[in-house]
Design a protein around this motif. Structure first.
Motif, PDB file in Angstrom:
ATOM      1  N   ARG A  35     -44.871   3.253 -42.014  1.00  0.00           N
ATOM      2  CA  ARG A  35     -46.132   3.834 -42.009  1.00  0.00           C
ATOM      3  C   ARG A  35     -46.897   3.280 -40.687  1.00  0.00           C
ATOM      4  O   ARG A  35     -47.018   2.215 -40.371  1.00  0.00           O
ATOM      5  CB  ARG A  35     -46.562   3.125 -43.250  1.00  0.00           C
ATOM      6  CG  ARG A  35     -48.190   3.454 -43.517  1.00  0.00           C
ATOM      7  CD  ARG A  35     -48.861   2.924 -44.550  1.00  0.00           C
ATOM      8  NE  ARG A  35     -49.973   3.006 -44.739  1.00  0.00           N
ATOM      9  CZ  ARG A  35     -51.015   2.064 -45.315  1.00  0.00           C
ATOM     10  NH1 ARG A  35     -50.638   1.049 -45.533  1.00  0.00           N
ATOM     11  NH2 ARG A  35     -52.340   2.498 -45.278  1.00  0.00           N
ATOM     12  N   GLU A  36     -47.468   4.303 -40.121  1.00  0.00           N
ATOM     13  CA  GLU A  36     -48.261   4.085 -38.999  1.00  0.00           C
ATOM     14  C   GLU A  36     -49.455   3.978 -39.365  1.00  0.00           C
ATOM     15  O   GLU A  36     -50.204   4.749 -40.145  1.00  0.00           O
ATOM     16  CB  GLU A  36     -47.883   5.180 -37.805  1.00  0.00           C
ATOM     17  CG  GLU A  36     -48.504   5.066 -36.468  1.00  0.00           C
ATOM     18  CD  GLU A  36     -47.894   6.007 -35.595  1.00  0.00           C
ATOM     19  OE1 GLU A  36     -46.667   6.509 -35.627  1.00  0.00           O
ATOM     20  OE2 GLU A  36     -48.602   6.389 -34.805  1.00  0.00           O
ATOM     21  N   ILE A  37     -50.237   2.936 -38.519  1.00  0.00           N
ATOM     22  CA  ILE A  37     -51.695   2.749 -39.129  1.00  0.00           C
ATOM     23  C   ILE A  37     -52.555   2.462 -37.859  1.00  0.00           C
ATOM     24  O   ILE A  37     -52.016   1.888 -37.065  1.00  0.00           O
ATOM     25  CB  ILE A  37     -52.064   1.603 -40.376  1.00  0.00           C
ATOM     26  CG1 ILE A  37     -51.828   0.275 -39.911  1.00  0.00           C
ATOM     27  CG2 ILE A  37     -51.570   2.109 -41.567  1.00  0.00           C
ATOM     28  CD1 ILE A  37     -52.018  -0.594 -40.834  1.00  0.00           C
ATOM     29  N   LYS A  38     -53.729   2.801 -37.609  1.00  0.00           N
ATOM     30  CA  LYS A  38     -54.289   2.933 -36.418  1.00  0.00           C
ATOM     31  C   LYS A  38     -55.774   2.690 -36.540  1.00  0.00           C
ATOM     32  O   LYS A  38     -56.376   3.092 -37.559  1.00  0.00           O
ATOM     33  CB  LYS A  38     -54.131   4.326 -35.706  1.00  0.00           C
ATOM     34  CG  LYS A  38     -54.419   4.316 -34.410  1.00  0.00           C
ATOM     35  CD  LYS A  38     -54.278   5.937 -33.780  1.00  0.00           C
ATOM     36  CE  LYS A  38     -54.925   7.202 -34.734  1.00  0.00           C
ATOM     37  NZ  LYS A  38     -54.792   8.242 -34.071  1.00  0.00           N
ATOM     38  N   GLY A  39     -56.504   1.825 -35.552  1.00  0.00           N
ATOM     39  CA  GLY A  39     -57.948   1.780 -35.489  1.00  0.00           C
ATOM     40  C   GLY A  39     -58.114   0.531 -35.282  1.00  0.00           C
ATOM     41  O   GLY A  39     -57.559  -0.383 -34.712  1.00  0.00           O
ATOM     42  N   THR A  40     -59.455   0.017 -35.667  1.00  0.00           N
ATOM     43  CA  THR A  40     -60.078  -1.194 -35.495  1.00  0.00           C
ATOM     44  C   THR A  40     -59.427  -2.193 -36.227  1.00  0.00           C
ATOM     45  O   THR A  40     -58.681  -1.853 -37.286  1.00  0.00           O
ATOM     46  CB  THR A  40     -61.689  -1.267 -35.540  1.00  0.00           C
ATOM     47  OG1 THR A  40     -61.757  -1.071 -37.078  1.00  0.00           O
ATOM     48  CG2 THR A  40     -62.447  -0.239 -34.772  1.00  0.00           C
ATOM     49  N   PRO A  41     -59.661  -3.613 -36.002  1.00  0.00           N
ATOM     50  CA  PRO A  41     -59.022  -4.553 -36.771  1.00  0.00           C
ATOM     51  C   PRO A  41     -59.578  -4.632 -38.062  1.00  0.00           C
ATOM     52  O   PRO A  41     -58.884  -4.448 -39.072  1.00  0.00           O
ATOM     53  CB  PRO A  41     -59.737  -5.677 -36.408  1.00  0.00           C
ATOM     54  CG  PRO A  41     -59.568  -5.528 -34.866  1.00  0.00           C
ATOM     55  CD  PRO A  41     -60.197  -4.093 -34.665  1.00  0.00           C
ATOM     56  N   ALA A  42     -60.745  -3.961 -38.540  1.00  0.00           N
ATOM     57  CA  ALA A  42     -61.235  -4.094 -39.880  1.00  0.00           C
ATOM     58  C   ALA A  42     -60.829  -2.802 -40.471  1.00  0.00           C
ATOM     59  O   ALA A  42     -60.364  -2.702 -41.681  1.00  0.00           O
ATOM     60  CB  ALA A  42     -62.948  -3.804 -39.806  1.00  0.00           C
ATOM     61  N   GLN A  43     -60.467  -1.606 -39.939  1.00  0.00           N
ATOM     62  CA  GLN A  43     -59.888  -0.455 -40.314  1.00  0.00           C
ATOM     63  C   GLN A  43     -58.077  -0.732 -40.669  1.00  0.00           C
ATOM     64  O   GLN A  43     -57.704  -0.338 -41.649  1.00  0.00           O
ATOM     65  CB  GLN A  43     -59.876   0.834 -39.373  1.00  0.00           C
ATOM     66  CG  GLN A  43     -61.211   1.404 -39.151  1.00  0.00           C
ATOM     67  CD  GLN A  43     -61.144   2.233 -38.184  1.00  0.00           C
ATOM     68  OE1 GLN A  43     -60.657   1.898 -37.190  1.00  0.00           O
ATOM     69  NE2 GLN A  43     -62.341   3.311 -38.149  1.00  0.00           N
ATOM     70  N   ILE A  44     -57.604  -1.619 -39.708  1.00  0.00           N
ATOM     71  CA  ILE A  44     -56.217  -1.899 -40.115  1.00  0.00           C
ATOM     72  C   ILE A  44     -56.127  -2.770 -41.397  1.00  0.00           C
ATOM     73  O   ILE A  44     -55.563  -2.534 -42.212  1.00  0.00           O
ATOM     74  CB  ILE A  44     -55.663  -2.766 -38.940  1.00  0.00           C
ATOM     75  CG1 ILE A  44     -55.707  -1.992 -37.542  1.00  0.00           C
ATOM     76  CG2 ILE A  44     -54.306  -3.256 -39.373  1.00  0.00           C
ATOM     77  CD1 ILE A  44     -54.771  -0.945 -37.487  1.00  0.00           C
ATOM     78  N   ALA A  45     -57.118  -3.621 -41.516  1.00  0.00           N
ATOM     79  CA  ALA A  45     -57.429  -4.664 -42.673  1.00  0.00           C
ATOM     80  C   ALA A  45     -57.452  -3.910 -43.998  1.00  0.00           C
ATOM     81  O   ALA A  45     -56.954  -4.053 -44.794  1.00  0.00           O
ATOM     82  CB  ALA A  45     -58.450  -5.785 -42.469  1.00  0.00           C
ATOM     83  N   ASP A  46     -58.490  -3.009 -43.743  1.00  0.00           N
ATOM     84  CA  ASP A  46     -58.623  -2.141 -44.796  1.00  0.00           C
ATOM     85  C   ASP A  46     -57.278  -1.227 -45.384  1.00  0.00           C
ATOM     86  O   ASP A  46     -57.026  -1.271 -46.752  1.00  0.00           O
ATOM     87  CB  ASP A  46     -59.731  -0.912 -44.525  1.00  0.00           C
ATOM     88  CG  ASP A  46     -61.048  -1.362 -44.436  1.00  0.00           C
ATOM     89  OD1 ASP A  46     -61.278  -2.364 -44.551  1.00  0.00           O
ATOM     90  OD2 ASP A  46     -61.909  -0.687 -43.674  1.00  0.00           O
TER      91      ASP A  46
END
Lengths: 454, 454
Positions: free
Chosen positions: B368-379
């Motif tokens: 799974r690839e996830i992308k974004g700001t630290p908060a978006q990753i944590a979400d």
């Protein structure tokens, strides 16, 4: 090396908690630390403080349960050597890291890869002590009913070593270019696929590790039988050997060095390092007392078992205070043949009982035992070194860490004072320190041999 | 663990110099350091600073030369995992050390011994990722013409694992008594000889290493096929798996957890940790730019080769900007079956060309690839964690060391702020931190099961 004074090479043979079978009972020995990293870290750093060329680890792939009482009385558990040396590589900077790995129950691809990895991670300090497995108990741990015959073991070892050195040459030294702009990580023309198909192994390659920092990790061998000597003359760079007398050692030294020329090698391409079991006292009396204490501490069953293993013959049915029984002929022995002859001759020459013989060999196991003050120890090393019996020594401390610390703190300064041993490491790799040439890649050698086209 | 808040478990999957196939071309990546200890030491210490449960290393016993251009464009050389983790054990104190070792071309005695040794030297931090070898190039490095069929590989793996865990129980935990006065090093009644005779292996034992500090090193598995799931339910303590969608991951999570009861195990005895490929930016735009840059840096042959390897089918003859060709049926594929289906479905669902598909998977390779700001990753991590899809995650940084540093410095604090991740290690062993029980020795279990005689 021309112009420089020839100096002694030293290995620290770390059999924990000491080479003497009673080492674990010795008062200062931390017997419970045989699996603790802290203990080994201290030993390796002590060897490095003493400017040793290398630490050296033996190996066994079995517990020999033939003599059950001995299992309770001896140290049968230790870390696997490559695992341990890899950990030690991270806490040392100069000392070489020599591990014994058998060719009998391993695969050459795994062995080539692990030593190449250790050589990279340690900055060029790896050495492989190539052995064959003579212990029947090992066969049973690898889905074999019995171990290979002596001659077949050497045949397999020979091919095994060819495959491993071939895999180490999978990549030329400058194969990796890391060219980010042009998307070239490696120059494929410098990649060589082994395509080995032999009697024992089919190994395509290439190895997934770059050529080791040393070109090849240093190759050590220990066999002193006829096939062992011939394999060593062709391929070994260090021989670890066992001799009791100066004359035997000189004979072996000349014999092996004389075999080198036919393989295009020079005498300095192979260092001969007999094992030495030193009992060091600040006075001669203190050394005698240490020896007597160690002998008293030998549990009887452990002593008989050790001797039985060394001569590949079960002595447990015989009276321990009687003589050796009639032993089989040498060609019936499918174990270490040189050791068998050495111990049998020693017992006959001196008329020793089984107990006296195991007391005699319970430390050095057939290697040379020397005893005395630091100056007396240095005298004995110097004699062998200057009279064509040794290029160096593999030091086998009776108990640890004390036996190694005594050597480093008392004997090393004496050797340095005499100009017989280094005061600083000569280079950054084990080869540099041993004075061994870095092997040129086979493909580069072939290209250099062509007449120049320009 | 009752009463304590359930928290995320984290592995740092260190594929150097990054999981993305173009990682080595990424501007800050030290591509030339892939064999240097300094690089790995920094990575492991960064993971430990981030309180990761473990660092995790994949493995391959071959270079896949089928696509020659790809060999020049990709990183094919790395240290052997157990060698590397042993070295890292000496420069870390808390982080677990997980190495992949295949059951297909190894001997169980060697594997049991090495992991037991690493567990002792590291103070109880070893884990073994048990895999089978699906790469035909590996067979040719081990004197085999072709690799084992998928079903036979699992059959062998099953027995292999039984032998290894049996060997780890050679000695009871308190077998070594170190009684110098009475000459008893070990209590022989606590020594158990395995005497295994099976379809694949005959291994007598016992192991010449004491019972590991963790009882058994943690057992990790990755297979998601039917035999893989069943083997995992019986024996695995961590599953490393690959899922693209929450629904698939939940289905798998429930499926495997439901299988545990029939083997007498509880859901918390097995941690499910899907792989996560995070592209982290301080802003969403920065994350997008990083992703676009990585995609631009993929060398075409390396991309096609990666995809061909993943689906066990050679795509090099087909136009790179065209669709996937007709692929064989699943039962014709003797490689990773789950990955084959996942990628084929993805291409069909979204109508991707070969190039688009390899760009999509060039980092995460099906994970799974996830992308974004630290908060978006944590979400995104939190969502899977709280909704029954994961107990934790194996983090696959796109490039190193930057991708791991970003996770530790930016995402970990966010997870900690939410109470989802530890701020200090819970215990001294990997088991302690993962919340896994220490296995009771089989003989002790048997004795405890007997009615009391007093």
């Amino acid at each position: 090396m021309s112009g420089e004074k020839r100096q002694i090479k030293l290995g620290a043979f770390l059999m924990t908690p000491g080479h003497h079978v009673a080492a674990w009972r010795y008062p200062d020995t931390a017997a419970s630390e045989v699996l603790s990293f802290r203990f080994y870290k201290k030993l390796a750093q002590t060897a490095e403080r003493g400017k040793f060329d290398m630490v050296f680890l033996a190996d066994s792939n079995a517990i020999y349960e033939k003599y059950p009482e001995a299992v309770a009385q001896t140290v049968t558990v230790r870390p696997e050597p490559l695992t341990l040396l890899s950990a030690l590589s991270a806490v040392t900077e100069h000392v070489g890291l020599a591990a014994t790995v058998s060719t009998t129950y391993n695969e050459p691809f795994h062995v080539a890869r692990k030593f190449a990895s250790l050589d990279h991670l340690s900055g060029g300090r790896a050495a492989w002590n190539v052995v064959t497995s003579a212990n029947p108990a090992e066969a049973q741990n690898f889905s074999k009913d019995q171990h290979l015959l002596h001659s077949l073991r050497y045949d397999r070892a020979d091919e095994f070593l060819n495959v491993v050195t071939g895999l180490w040459d999978s990549w030329e030294d400058d194969a990796f270019v890391f060219d980010k702009d042009n998307a070239v990580f490696a120059d494929r023309s410098k990649l060589h696929t082994l395509n080995h198909k032999g009697k024992w192994f089919s190994v395509k390659g290439p190895l997934n590790v770059a050529r080791p920092i040393q070109g090849h990790p240093v190759v050590i061998q220990a066999g002193s039988s006829e096939p062992g000597k011939e394999l060593a003359a062709r391929t070994a760079e260090v021989i670890f050997t066992a001799w009791q007398t100066l004359e035997e050692a000189q004979l072996f030294y000349r014999d092996v060095k004389d075999r080198l020329a036919k393989y295009g090698r020079s005498p300095e391409d192979l260092k001969i390092m007999p094992g030495i079991f030193p009992i060091i006292g600040r006075t001669a009396e203190e050394a005698d007392e240490k020896q007597a204490l160690l002998e008293r501490l030998i549990p009887q069953e452990a002593g008989v078992s050790l001797l039985s293993n060394l001569i590949s013959f079960d002595l447990s049915p015989y009276p321990v205070d009687g003589p050796l029984p009639d032993l089989p002929e040498l060609d019936q022995i499918n174990g270490g043949k040189t050791r068998f002859t050495l111990l049998k001759d020693l017992a006959e020459r001196e008329g020793l009982t089984i107990r006296q013989l195991y007391q005699r060999i319970a430390g050095a196991r057939g290697h040379r035992e020397i005893k005395g003050t630091p100056a007396q120890i240095a005298d004995q090393l110097e004699e062998w070194f200057v009279s064509g019996a040794a290029d160096g020594f593999n030091i086998m401390p009776p108990y640890l860490p004390g036996g190694l610390e005594d050597f480093v703190d008392l004997v090393v300064p004496e050797l340095q004072r005499r100009g017989l041993f280094r005061t600083e490491y000569e280079g950054s790799t084990l080869r540099d320190n041993l004075g061994l040439k870095r092997p040129v890649h086979a493909a580069v050698q072939a290209r250099n041999a062509l007449p120049s086209s320009s």
